[in-house]
Design a protein around this motif. Structure first.
Motif, PDB file in Angstrom:
ATOM      1  N   TYR A  54       0.844  -1.214   0.000  1.00 49.39           N
ATOM      2  CA  TYR A  54       0.000   0.000   0.000  1.00 49.39           C
ATOM      3  C   TYR A  54       0.876   1.260   0.000  1.00 49.39           C
ATOM      4  CZ  TYR A  54      -3.058   3.594   2.015  1.00 49.39           C
ATOM      5  OH  TYR A  54      -3.740   4.761   2.267  1.00 49.39           O
ATOM      6  N   GLU A  60      -4.218  -0.624  -3.659  1.00 49.63           N
ATOM      7  CA  GLU A  60      -5.038   0.463  -3.113  1.00 49.63           C
ATOM      8  C   GLU A  60      -5.944  -0.080  -2.014  1.00 49.63           C
ATOM      9  OE1 GLU A  60      -4.971   3.730  -3.647  1.00 49.63           O
ATOM     10  OE2 GLU A  60      -3.295   3.410  -5.031  1.00 49.63           O
ATOM     11  N   PHE A  61      -6.131   0.700  -0.951  1.00 49.48           N
ATOM     12  CA  PHE A  61      -7.157   0.437   0.060  1.00 49.48           C
ATOM     13  C   PHE A  61      -7.824   1.771   0.343  1.00 49.48           C
ATOM     14  CE2 PHE A  61      -3.917  -2.793   1.390  1.00 49.48           C
ATOM     15  CZ  PHE A  61      -4.672  -3.917   1.141  1.00 49.48           C
ATOM     16  N   SER A  62      -9.057   1.741   0.827  1.00 47.04           N
ATOM     17  CA  SER A  62      -9.644   2.996   1.296  1.00 47.04           C
ATOM     18  C   SER A  62      -8.805   3.442   2.499  1.00 47.04           C
ATOM     19  CB  SER A  62     -11.104   2.787   1.712  1.00 47.04           C
ATOM     20  OG  SER A  62     -11.160   2.099   2.937  1.00 47.04           O
ATOM     21  N   PRO A  63      -8.785   4.765   2.787  1.00 49.83           N
ATOM     22  CA  PRO A  63      -7.966   5.227   3.923  1.00 49.83           C
ATOM     23  C   PRO A  63      -8.347   4.545   5.235  1.00 49.83           C
ATOM     24  CG  PRO A  63      -8.769   7.104   2.643  1.00 49.83           C
ATOM     25  CD  PRO A  63      -9.431   5.881   2.076  1.00 49.83           C
ATOM     26  N   GLU A  64      -9.634   4.278   5.413  1.00 48.47           N
ATOM     27  CA  GLU A  64     -10.067   3.634   6.667  1.00 48.47           C
ATOM     28  C   GLU A  64      -9.565   2.195   6.736  1.00 48.47           C
ATOM     29  OE1 GLU A  64     -12.041   5.330   4.645  1.00 48.47           O
ATOM     30  OE2 GLU A  64     -13.098   6.865   5.818  1.00 48.47           O
ATOM     31  N   SER A 108      -8.172  10.555   5.633  1.00 45.95           N
ATOM     32  CA  SER A 108      -9.547  10.096   5.472  1.00 45.95           C
ATOM     33  C   SER A 108     -10.410  11.279   5.895  1.00 45.95           C
ATOM     34  CB  SER A 108      -9.814   8.896   6.384  1.00 45.95           C
ATOM     35  OG  SER A 108      -9.766   9.297   7.737  1.00 45.95           O
TER      36      SER A 108
END
Ligand code: T5A
Ligand code: NA
Length: 206
Positions: A54, A60-64, A108
């Motif tokens: 990441y 990719e990951f969501s910020p959370e 986020s």
């Protein structure tokens, strides 16, 4: 025998944390202090490998979701850290929960309070050494700009979050724009005091 001290280094990217963590660990060893070094993220575990991908922008990951991985990476080490402290070993840790909250809240839409929640219940540091470095100095240092959060605007937000998280009881701010040896000397003096205080204390506070 009393417990070891839980020493954490925090600061923005390139503040010199890893450099000072190594210098401190070596100096303590030379003095006969039982000491262990630990970095977060710990990129060696299965969760740590995902975090490394990441940060280097391979996944990719969501910020959370990323934040919860960083936190899980600390939780998976919790028992080992507590065991070491209870055995009298001092831990010198390169980033911890404050980095988690400060970076996640900057990246986020979530509040600092929301971002602090996943790390509640982990052992609390006895001393947080906060290395202060200005924007210009930060960007002059090696390999700046390669990882995900290394942009001026982001770092400004993260810096404000660190200021809000700073707890006057346990945080010790250090001017990290001087030469490495001068910074080290100031830190060593403060850490030896913390180790002495912790040797009389038990058990760990949460
Ligand atoms: N992150 C981390 C989260 O988002 N959430 C989390 O929960 C956690 C734990 C990687 C990223 O992950 C984020 C934060 C980061 O963006 P990392 O692995 O700690 O975190 O990052 P690194 O890239 O390894 O380290 P940093 O960029 O934070 O650098 P350091 O450790 O502060 O700095 P250091 O010691 O490597 O030094 C950098 C350069 O400056 C020189 C060094 O020789 C080196 O070249 N230097 C100095 N130069 C002049 N004067 C001095 N006094 C110097 N001290 C060091
Ligand atoms: Na580092």
């Amino acid at each position: 025998m009393g417990r070891g001290a839980f020493i954490v280094f925090e600061g923005l990217d390139r503040a010199g944390k890893s450099t000072q963590v190594s210098m401190l660990t070596d100096a303590l060893r030379e003095r006969g202090v039982a000491v262990q070094k630990q970095s977060f993220p710990d990129r060696s575990t299965a969760i740590g490998k995902l975090i490394d991908d990441y940060l280097t922008k391979k996944v990719e990951f969501s910020p959370e979701a990323a934040h919860l991985l960083f936190s899980a990476n600390r939780w998976e080490c919790k028992d080992r850290l507590i065991k070491s402290l209870e055995e009298g070993t001092t831990l010198v840790v390169d980033r911890y929960a404050a980095s988690g909250a400060a970076y996640a809240a900057a990246n986020s839409g979530q509040t600092l309070e929301w971002c602090s929640q996943p790390d509640r219940g982990l052992p609390a540091p006895d001393l947080v050494i906060f290395l202060r470095v200005g924007e210009e100095e930060q960007q002059k240092r090696a390999n700046w700009g390669e990882e995900r959060f290394e942009r001026v605007e982001t770092q400004r937000k993260i810096g404000k979050n660190f200021d809000r998280l700073a707890d006057s009881r346990t945080w010790f701010g250090v001017d990290a724009q001087r030469d490495k040896a001068a910074i080290h000397a100031e830190i060593l003096e403060r850490v030896l005091k913390a180790i002495h205080e912790c040797a009389d204390q038990s058990p760990l506070e949460n």
